[in-house]
Design a protein around this motif. Structure first.
Motif, PDB file in Angstrom:
ATOM      1  N   THR A 155       0.816  -1.214   0.000  1.00 48.17           N
ATOM      2  CA  THR A 155       0.000   0.000   0.000  1.00 48.17           C
ATOM      3  C   THR A 155       0.847   1.261   0.000  1.00 48.17           C
ATOM      4  N   ASP A 156       2.133   1.142   0.345  1.00 50.09           N
ATOM      5  CA  ASP A 156       3.032   2.291   0.278  1.00 50.09           C
ATOM      6  C   ASP A 156       3.653   2.454  -1.102  1.00 50.09           C
TER       7      ASP A 156
ATOM      8  N   LYS B 154       5.701   0.407  -2.570  1.00 45.42           N
ATOM      9  CA  LYS B 154       6.998  -0.244  -2.730  1.00 45.42           C
ATOM     10  C   LYS B 154       6.826  -1.658  -3.280  1.00 45.42           C
TER      11      LYS B 154
ATOM     12  N   ASP C  31       5.347   1.439  11.167  1.00 44.56           N
ATOM     13  CA  ASP C  31       4.291   0.697  10.486  1.00 44.56           C
ATOM     14  C   ASP C  31       3.030   0.600  11.348  1.00 44.56           C
TER      15      ASP C  31
ATOM     16  N   ARG D 266       1.366   3.803  10.609  1.00 39.90           N
ATOM     17  CA  ARG D 266       0.806   3.782   9.253  1.00 39.90           C
ATOM     18  C   ARG D 266      -0.448   2.917   9.177  1.00 39.90           C
ATOM     19  N   ASN D 267      -0.438   1.776   9.845  1.00 38.67           N
ATOM     20  CA  ASN D 267      -1.616   0.902   9.826  1.00 38.67           C
ATOM     21  C   ASN D 267      -2.818   1.578  10.474  1.00 38.67           C
TER      22      ASN D 267
ATOM     23  N   PHE E 102      -4.064   4.082   8.042  1.00 33.91           N
ATOM     24  CA  PHE E 102      -4.715   3.376   6.928  1.00 33.91           C
ATOM     25  C   PHE E 102      -6.123   2.943   7.329  1.00 33.91           C
TER      26      PHE E 102
ATOM     27  N   GLU F  26       0.519   3.861  -7.050  1.00 33.94           N
ATOM     28  CA  GLU F  26      -0.241   4.484  -5.963  1.00 33.94           C
ATOM     29  C   GLU F  26      -1.427   3.596  -5.624  1.00 33.94           C
ATOM     30  N   TYR F  27      -1.459   3.108  -4.400  1.00 32.89           N
ATOM     31  CA  TYR F  27      -2.522   2.194  -3.984  1.00 32.89           C
ATOM     32  C   TYR F  27      -3.837   2.943  -3.840  1.00 32.89           C
TER      33      TYR F  27
ATOM     34  N   SER G 239      11.807  -3.421   1.381  1.00 33.32           N
ATOM     35  CA  SER G 239      11.719  -3.879   0.002  1.00 33.32           C
ATOM     36  C   SER G 239      13.076  -4.403  -0.444  1.00 33.32           C
TER      37      SER G 239
END
Length: 802
Positions: free
Chosen positions: A95-96, A98, A164, A167-168, A171, A564-565, A592
């Motif tokens: 979703t980022d 990568k 993360d 970020r989660n 999200f 882009e997700y 990644s």
């Protein structure tokens, strides 16, 4: 014992979707229609686009498992397998944006196979599997194949980085907002809401993720009178008729999911315009055009042109004269192949004024009929499967197919759309969100639902303005097979490109192959037609520029790169939003594998940025010693006899001369200053605060020289890079398969069989021998693929093992 249960052949489903059209002699062709049709034909032939479909072994995954896939590459118009060799990129994207995995496949005659092993440190969450051919980059990322996946990781809570977690949570907050936000959109048939005529209007009630919702409401005029009643059917889609009057004001009051009704604006009402209405029965398509445009209107045209195409190939073009503000065209649906047909109405000046999409289903998806039996070889038991593939007339079909069988609760993580609805339906629609079968399977009248659905979507593969003007699409990317290394060479000292300059590519990793190229007038270089497997270490090199400045490489990615997700109907909440009880730091978690940047190999720089760097040109230097180099080229130095002074006239050591270093070691001044410049790659001068890194010995400044390194002749500057070679697909485990404890009621989905290469011959048949599964009481099989005639096929069935 076992029995075949619930056989679903999706070609039968598509046969029932007959609701389209076919062009007939109801209109007279003329030059205007011919020009537009010819332009469209030229545009499509010039672009010569592809479509890619991936058959995955299942729909949901967990780290430690493998994504097995078969890639089908077809011509975007005929759907015949792409001939010869072609590059296909398959990317697993987070979703980022990568990439967590990239596979480069070499497709031969339209097919290739591959796999992605999901590592234990892969973050749990939503992913997109994206696939495209190298040539498809010319038509844009909107035409790439994508499949949404959720990959679980039972260990992720115990290694998730703090960032993360943040970020989660963000999200999930964004996802929640989209889930609870509703909208209602209106789509007049043909594209315009026109006064003085009956308009058929489709509408959708949906949330921010694109999921349909139940809705009811009404349309009122400016006086508050109800002029139409609204109610959605399948997946939040509905249709109503409205005959607006010129100057009228109309609004919709709609309640979604039984909530309080909100007011929504309808599309702008045109007092003059064109309305296109399309209907069909089993044999014919009827197009009706209504117009109330006066001669003073710039869009006025007594003669209108109708162009119909499927996947960019013209199937009908004709001009018609309005009679009392309307005309009608009847078309034989046999003129259009299965798929989305696109009808557009043009003025005599080739200005598009209305359009309509229709789905033609000629019932010609392939019929895949499996037969299953059991055989024994000593103590080993095998499942014997034979496949018969035929067309709608029962004739055998040659083609390429793949098979997967999963045990457990199949589909617990959603499902993958099949090749038939993808090629014939969603691959040609702009903004198609999710599986079209979700809409169509739930409908009592599938033709009506497909009709309404297409009224709410647009065509995505070209713009009519460009086609009408005869503008051909730009071809920027080659579709030739082979690995490419491309880029641009720049002179950083002048900020200019370097033309007509040699560049070398050396392939290492045990190959030690050398290739040479020369930059063009814009500084671009290209190495193409390379065939290597796996990840390959390589070096790019070029001669130093005058003054011994290193040239700068700007590499061009083979793959599409940027992603882009987008939140959508298949997006799930990220489950891990806190650290687990056994959390420990894992610096590789979530990284990644493609985050490594190319490395320039020169003499090492370990002391920071110097105040001055003097590059010694291997070919043009004239000095005989380093002392002469410093005297002629250095700035800010004071020469007191043979002494070289950087700082002022005092020092606690009693000497104010600079200190000298060679490749990181302090050396005597005489040895340093008498060195022959040919032995030196560059000289760096540190003064003041820059010399603080050397401690007390740097108090009077430091002059540092780097000798030319082994493998670095001084004639070239070298960039090390990792080159993506062709993926070598692993073989699926094909010995006896034992899955103890796996039952149909378990919350697990395991791939028991995966056979990516099934070929039917002239008789349309293929046979398989699969090791018997000793742990599953129910298997769900999926078989799909493409015939050499360009027709797709899909079949799924369950097998109960007693």
């Amino acid at each position: 014992m076992f029995s075949v249960m619930g056989v679903k052949i999706f070609w039968m489903f598509f046969i029932t979707l007959a609701f389209l059209f076919q062009p007939s002699p109801a209109a007279d062709d003329d030059d205007h229609g011919s020009v537009l049709a010819a332009n469209l034909h030229s545009y499509t032939e010039h672009l010569a686009d592809h479509k890619v479909f991936l058959h995955l072994d299942k729909s949901g995954y967990q780290t430690g498992q493998t994504i097995w896939f078969r890639a089908y590459l077809v011509d975007a118009v005929s759907h015949r397998p792409a001939a010869g060799m072609n590059n296909i990129f398959v990317e697993l994207l987070g979703t980022d944006g990568k990439p967590m995995a990239i596979r480069l496949l070499l497709a031969r005659d339209g097919v290739a196979k591959g796999d992605i092993r999901l590592s234990r440190n892969l973050p749990e969450g939503n992913y997109v599997l994206r696939a495209y051919s190298a040539w498809m980059r010319n038509s844009g990322e909107d035409n790439f194949f994508t499949s949404n996946l959720y990959i679980s990781n039972p260990s992720w809570e115990n290694m998730i980085p703090r960032i993360d977690i943040f970020r989660n949570r963000i999200f999930n907050w964004r996802l929640g907002r989209q889930e609870s936000s509703y909208d209602v959109a209106f789509f007049p048939e043909g594209g315009n809401l026109v006064a003085g005529t009956v308009n058929r209007v489709a509408f959708r009630a949906f949330d921010g993720l694109g999921r349909g919702h139940d809705a009811k409401g009404e349309i009122t005029d400016g006086s508050g009178n109800v002029v139409a009643v609204l109610e959605t059917g399948v997946q939040g889609i509905g249709v109503f008729n409205l005959e607006p009057v010129a100057g009228g004001e109309y609004r919709a009051r709609v309640s979604v999911n039984g909530d309080r009704a909100d007011t929504y604006e309808l599309p702008q009402l045109l007092e003059e315009g064109y309305v296109l209405r399309a209907d069909q029965d089993e044999k014919r398509i009827r197009l009706q055009v209504f117009a109330n445009v006066t001669a003073q209107n710039p869009l006025y045209s007594q003669e209108l042109i109708v162009v119909g195409h499927t996947r960019g190939k013209p199937r009908y073009a004709g001009s018609h004269l309005l009679s009392e503000g309307s005309f009608e065209v009847e078309l034989d649906r046999e003129l259009f192949p299965s798929g989305i047909a696109h009808f557009t109405i043009f003025t005599a000046d080739h200005i598009p004024v209305a359009e309509r999409l229709l789905f033609v289903d000629r019932g010609d998806a392939l019929h895949i009929a499996p037969e299953v039996g059991i055989s024994s070889d000593g103590d080993d038991r095998f499942m014997e499967m034979s496949l018969a593939v035929t067309d709608k007339n029962g004739h055998p079909v040659e083609g390429e197919f793949s098979l997967s069988a999963v045990s457990g609760r199949s589909g617990t993580n959603g499902r993958q759309a099949g090749i038939v609805p993808y090629l014939l339906f969603s691959s040609d629609l702009e903004g198609m969100n999710g599986d079209p079968l979700v809409y169509l399977e739930q409908a009592d009248d599938r033709a009506d639902v497909a009709d309404m659905l297409l009224m709410t979507y647009g065509w995505r593969r070209f713009n009519w303005d460009d086609v009408a003007a005869g503008v051909l699409p730009e071809i920027r990317y080659s579709g030739d097979p082979g690995i490419t290394v491309a880029g641009r060479l720049r002179d950083p000292s002048k900020d200019e490109v370097i033309s007509n300059y040699p560049v070398r590519l050396r392939i290492r990793s045990g190959h030690d192959s050398l290739y040479e190229a020369v930059t063009d007038r814009n500084g671009y270089f290209l190495f193409s037609g390379l065939f290597y497997k796996g990840e390959v270490a390589a070096e790019l090199s070029s001669r130093r520029l005058p003054g011994n400045y290193p040239p700068e490489f700007e590499l061009t990615l083979q793959s599409a790169g940027k992603f882009e997700y987008q939140l959508g109907v298949n997006t799930r909440r990220h489950e891990v939003v806190a650290r687990g009880d056994n959390w420990s730091r894992d610096r590789s978690a979530g990284r990644s594998p493609y985050a490594r940047a190319p490395v320039r190999r020169t003499a090492p720089r370990v002391y920071g940025t110097p105040d001055q760097t003097i590059y010694i040109d291997y070919e043009t230097f004239t000095e005989r010693t380093l002392f002469e180099v410093l005297r002629n080229r250095a700035s800010g130095l004071y020469f007191d006899g043979n002494q070289i002074i950087i700082r002022g006239p005092s020092s606690i050591q009693g000497s104010n001369e600079a200190r000298f270093m060679l490749d990181g070691a302090f050396v005597h001044r005489d040895a340093f200053l008498s060195m022959y410049p040919r032995e030196v790659e560059r000289v760096e001068i540190f003064r003041g605060t820059s010399a603080a890194i050397f401690g007390v010995r740097g108090g009077t400044g430091v002059i540092l020289a780097y000798t030319r390194r082994p493998g670095y002749s001084g004639l070239e500057d070298v960039m090390e890079l990792s080159m993506l070679g062709y993926h070598e697909a692993r073989e699926f485990y094909s010995d006896r398969i034992t899955l103890p404890g796996v039952r149909s009621g378990d919350d697990v989905e395991a791939t028991v069989y995966w056979e990516p290469e099934i070929v039917t011959g002239e008789k349309g048949r293929a046979g398989l021998r699969l090791p018997f599964s000793e742990g599953a009481d129910r298997l769900t099989f999926t078989i799909q693929g493409i015939g050499r005639n360009g027709l797709p096929g899909y079949s799924t069935f369950t097998l109960d093992i007693e």
